[in-house]
Design a protein around this motif. Sequence first.
Motif, PDB file in Angstrom:
ATOM      1  N   SER A 158       0.841  -1.205   0.000  1.00  0.00           N
ATOM      2  CA  SER A 158       0.000   0.000   0.000  1.00  0.00           C
ATOM      3  C   SER A 158       0.873   1.251   0.000  1.00  0.00           C
ATOM      4  CB  SER A 158      -0.931   0.008   1.214  1.00  0.00           C
ATOM      5  OG  SER A 158      -1.827  -1.076   1.128  1.00  0.00           O
ATOM      6  N   ILE A 190       1.014   4.311  -3.042  1.00  0.00           N
ATOM      7  CA  ILE A 190       0.793   5.742  -2.792  1.00  0.00           C
ATOM      8  C   ILE A 190       2.084   6.540  -3.001  1.00  0.00           C
ATOM      9  CG2 ILE A 190       0.228   7.439  -1.000  1.00  0.00           C
ATOM     10  CD1 ILE A 190      -1.715   5.282   0.118  1.00  0.00           C
ATOM     11  N   THR A 226      -4.025  11.842 -10.934  1.00  0.00           N
ATOM     12  CA  THR A 226      -3.879  11.301  -9.578  1.00  0.00           C
ATOM     13  C   THR A 226      -5.180  11.460  -8.807  1.00  0.00           C
ATOM     14  OG1 THR A 226      -1.515  11.777  -9.563  1.00  0.00           O
ATOM     15  CG2 THR A 226      -2.573  11.498  -7.422  1.00  0.00           C
ATOM     16  N   PHE A 274      -7.846   8.457  -7.246  1.00  0.00           N
ATOM     17  CA  PHE A 274      -8.398   8.397  -5.897  1.00  0.00           C
ATOM     18  C   PHE A 274      -9.923   8.461  -5.918  1.00  0.00           C
ATOM     19  CE2 PHE A 274      -4.061   9.699  -4.547  1.00  0.00           C
ATOM     20  CZ  PHE A 274      -3.829   8.646  -3.674  1.00  0.00           C
TER      21      PHE A 274
END
Length: 194
Positions: A78, A82, A121, A125
Amino acid sequence: MADEPAPVVTPRVVSLYNPANILTVVRIILVPVFVAIAVASGLTGTGQRIAACLVFCVASATDYVDGWIARKWSMVTSFGKIADPIADKALTGTALVLLSAYDRLPWWVTVVILAREWGVTALRFWVIRFGVIAASRGGKLKTVLQIGAIAWYLWPVPHPADVVGPWLMGAALVVTVVTGGDYVLQALRLRRGN
């Protein structure tokens, strides 16, 4: 004869301190090193421009290598998901801003590219709970063109070879905008599909 129970598969735990994540952190650390060298050179001194370009290229290479390691040896985390895009955008974004600040690149080019990068980006999300927008071939081409163009602008390329830089950056800009539109369409499809 009773059926034997199926074996329980425990998920593989990937250490946060794996080579892929370490390379991502190295890329983040190299951003201020790159900035310091580029600012010290004022993008005029030959030796320091070469040093800035080399640091930029080494940092850019870690982007390819960390992704390859993470996929090849199943080290996706994870944190990496990110930190990797943040490190990429920090590196290329900083380089573009420096090139514009030192009048090597028009500001509008930097603004268009950065708007697309941060926009994609944000899109990722926005749709993350519906699915993942994977990097496309066009997105990978965009990255290669951006890195190549930035490196060309950083390196003290003599005239007349210096005219290649604007052509590379123009190609990078076109592919950046086109792939940005493609990512918008993918995001809308993901949202509509759920």
